[in-house]
Design an enzyme around this catalytic site. Structure first.
Site, mmCIF file in Angstrom:
data_model
loop_
_atom_site.group_PDB
_atom_site.id
_atom_site.type_symbol
_atom_site.label_atom_id
_atom_site.label_comp_id
_atom_site.label_asym_id
_atom_site.label_seq_id
_atom_site.Cartn_x
_atom_site.Cartn_y
_atom_site.Cartn_z
ATOM 1 N N ASN A 10 -81.562 -28.276 -61.347
ATOM 2 C CA ASN A 10 -81.541 -29.924 -61.937
ATOM 3 C C ASN A 10 -81.072 -29.750 -63.534
ATOM 4 O O ASN A 10 -82.286 -29.712 -64.074
ATOM 5 C CB ASN A 10 -82.763 -30.797 -61.460
ATOM 6 C CG ASN A 10 -83.048 -32.009 -61.919
ATOM 7 O OD1 ASN A 10 -81.846 -32.516 -62.542
ATOM 8 N ND2 ASN A 10 -84.396 -32.489 -61.842
ATOM 9 N N LYS A 12 -80.978 -32.090 -65.294
ATOM 10 C CA LYS A 12 -81.377 -33.547 -66.564
ATOM 11 C C LYS A 12 -80.353 -33.344 -67.434
ATOM 12 O O LYS A 12 -79.353 -34.087 -67.233
ATOM 13 C CB LYS A 12 -82.742 -33.102 -66.913
ATOM 14 C CG LYS A 12 -84.050 -32.071 -65.284
ATOM 15 C CD LYS A 12 -85.436 -32.360 -66.248
ATOM 16 C CE LYS A 12 -86.210 -31.654 -64.819
ATOM 17 N NZ LYS A 12 -87.791 -32.663 -64.802
ATOM 18 N N HIS A 95 -85.934 -39.046 -57.793
ATOM 19 C CA HIS A 95 -86.355 -37.924 -58.083
ATOM 20 C C HIS A 95 -88.012 -38.343 -59.594
ATOM 21 O O HIS A 95 -87.300 -40.058 -59.625
ATOM 22 C CB HIS A 95 -85.719 -36.875 -60.505
ATOM 23 C CG HIS A 95 -85.980 -36.389 -61.001
ATOM 24 N ND1 HIS A 95 -87.046 -36.143 -61.386
ATOM 25 C CD2 HIS A 95 -86.303 -34.622 -60.114
ATOM 26 C CE1 HIS A 95 -87.632 -35.316 -62.024
ATOM 27 N NE2 HIS A 95 -87.510 -34.077 -61.212
ATOM 28 N N GLU A 97 -88.744 -38.323 -62.280
ATOM 29 C CA GLU A 97 -88.171 -39.433 -64.063
ATOM 30 C C GLU A 97 -87.255 -40.057 -63.510
ATOM 31 O O GLU A 97 -87.543 -41.602 -64.467
ATOM 32 C CB GLU A 97 -87.770 -38.036 -64.378
ATOM 33 C CG GLU A 97 -88.034 -36.794 -64.901
ATOM 34 C CD GLU A 97 -87.931 -35.321 -65.263
ATOM 35 O OE1 GLU A 97 -86.479 -36.106 -65.448
ATOM 36 O OE2 GLU A 97 -88.738 -34.654 -65.248
ATOM 37 N N GLU A 167 -92.071 -32.448 -55.444
ATOM 38 C CA GLU A 167 -92.233 -31.966 -56.258
ATOM 39 C C GLU A 167 -93.861 -32.286 -57.144
ATOM 40 O O GLU A 167 -93.525 -33.873 -57.392
ATOM 41 C CB GLU A 167 -90.845 -32.630 -57.490
ATOM 42 C CG GLU A 167 -89.440 -31.690 -57.045
ATOM 43 C CD GLU A 167 -88.702 -31.529 -58.012
ATOM 44 O OE1 GLU A 167 -88.195 -30.814 -58.432
ATOM 45 O OE2 GLU A 167 -88.657 -32.809 -58.598
ATOM 46 N N GLY A 173 -91.915 -29.966 -66.122
ATOM 47 C CA GLY A 173 -92.084 -29.153 -66.893
ATOM 48 C C GLY A 173 -93.238 -28.565 -67.871
ATOM 49 O O GLY A 173 -93.273 -29.064 -69.053
ATOM 50 N N SER A 213 -92.072 -26.131 -62.199
ATOM 51 C CA SER A 213 -91.484 -24.479 -62.823
ATOM 52 C C SER A 213 -92.128 -23.359 -62.376
ATOM 53 O O SER A 213 -91.974 -22.433 -61.811
ATOM 54 C CB SER A 213 -93.327 -24.699 -63.603
ATOM 55 O OG SER A 213 -93.497 -26.187 -64.836
HETATM 56 P P1 PGA Z 1 -88.949 -27.915 -63.582
HETATM 57 O O1 PGA Z 1 -88.568 -29.521 -63.086
HETATM 58 O O2 PGA Z 1 -88.695 -26.927 -62.672
HETATM 59 O O3 PGA Z 1 -88.873 -28.121 -65.436
HETATM 60 O O4 PGA Z 1 -90.445 -27.798 -63.717
HETATM 61 C C1 PGA Z 1 -88.171 -29.223 -61.817
HETATM 62 C C2 PGA Z 1 -87.421 -30.568 -61.497
HETATM 63 O O5 PGA Z 1 -87.817 -31.407 -62.065
HETATM 64 O O6 PGA Z 1 -86.722 -30.900 -60.690
#
Ligand code: PGA
Length: 250
Positions: A10, A12, A95, A97, A167, A173, A213
């Protein structure tokens, strides 16, 4: 029958179109693994150049979002037909976000999920709890609710082909990964919820990813869990490390 692993990046809001081409070209040889489905979910403007760069490789290009209407006065949105015409097979929906910054709700996620299926695009449906919800001990109830709403009016045949990404928001993140036991607990609960809503065959077929992560050091342990069918990877999908994650079994 064993479920095939699916490992998705992903991106982003990262990488310009020319940077996207460079990254796909860099990762192409590193993510070859015939045992795994490999998807790069990229910003809308990167989809076509990334698709061209990924030609003749095992990389499938996906989208990070999609609107639930066919066309019309929705300035700034991307329709399912636009994705289909560009050759997109997967779309990340719901997601955390998108929920946090762009007011997406379980109801809009459900509308998008239904639209994606209508157009033959496989949704990667995200769910996950906050740290507060985990501490309150309500995380399984919360995730069951997210799943039950996201799958409203989705048929069993459609659900079988869906991908769910668990998630935990506190792990996205942050560098703090859920332990493999924590991730397995929730992914198992999601599968049980699908069995309840549909049936055992649907629950056995659906693929459930862990995200938050994931990195080259923890991928193998996470993906070895019986209910974890791969990962949705943010930060580490933008680096050569993604090749190691995809090749977790080598
Ligand atoms: P990350 O993000 O691996 O940077 O923690 C995962 C995601 O938001 O899909």
């Amino acid at each position: 029958m064993a479920r095939r692993k699916i490992i998705a990046g992903n991106w982003k809001m990262n990488k310009t179109p020319s940077e996207a081409v460079a990254l796909v070209n860099e990762l192409k040889p590193l993510v070859a693994n015939e045992d795994v489905d490999v998807v790069f979910c990229v910003p809308a403007i990167d989809i076509i150049p990334a698709m061209i760069a990924a030609k003749d490789s095992n990389i499938c290009i996906g989208a990070e979002n999609m609107y639930f209407e066919e066309s019309g006065a929705y300035t700034g949105e991307i329709s399912p037909n636009m994705l289909v015409d560009a050759g997109v097979k997967y779309v990340v929906l719901g997601h955390s976000e998108r929920r946090e910054y762009f007011a997406e709700t379980d109801e809009t996620v459900n509308k998008k999920v239904l639209k994606a299926f209508e157009h033959g695009i496989t949704p990667i449906i995200c769910c996950g709890e906050t740290l507060t919800q985990r501490k309150q001990g309500i995380y399984l109830d919360w995730i069951r609710m997210q799943i039950k709403i996201a799958f409203q009016n989705v048929t069993a045949d459609q659900a079988k082909t869906a991908v769910i990404a668990y998630e935990p928001i506190w792990a996205i993140g942050t560098g703090e990964t859920a332990t493999s036991d924590q991730a397995e607990e929730v992914c198992g609960a999601i599968r049980a919820c699908i069995a309840e809503v549909y049936d055992e065959a649907t629950a056995e077929a659906i693929r459930i990813q862990y995200g938050g992560s994931v990195n080259a050091g923890n991928a193998a342990e996470l993906f070895a869990k019986p209910d974890i069918d791969g990962g949705l990877v943010g930060g580490a999908s933008l680096k050569a490390d993604f090749g190691k994650i995809v090749n977790y079994n080598k």
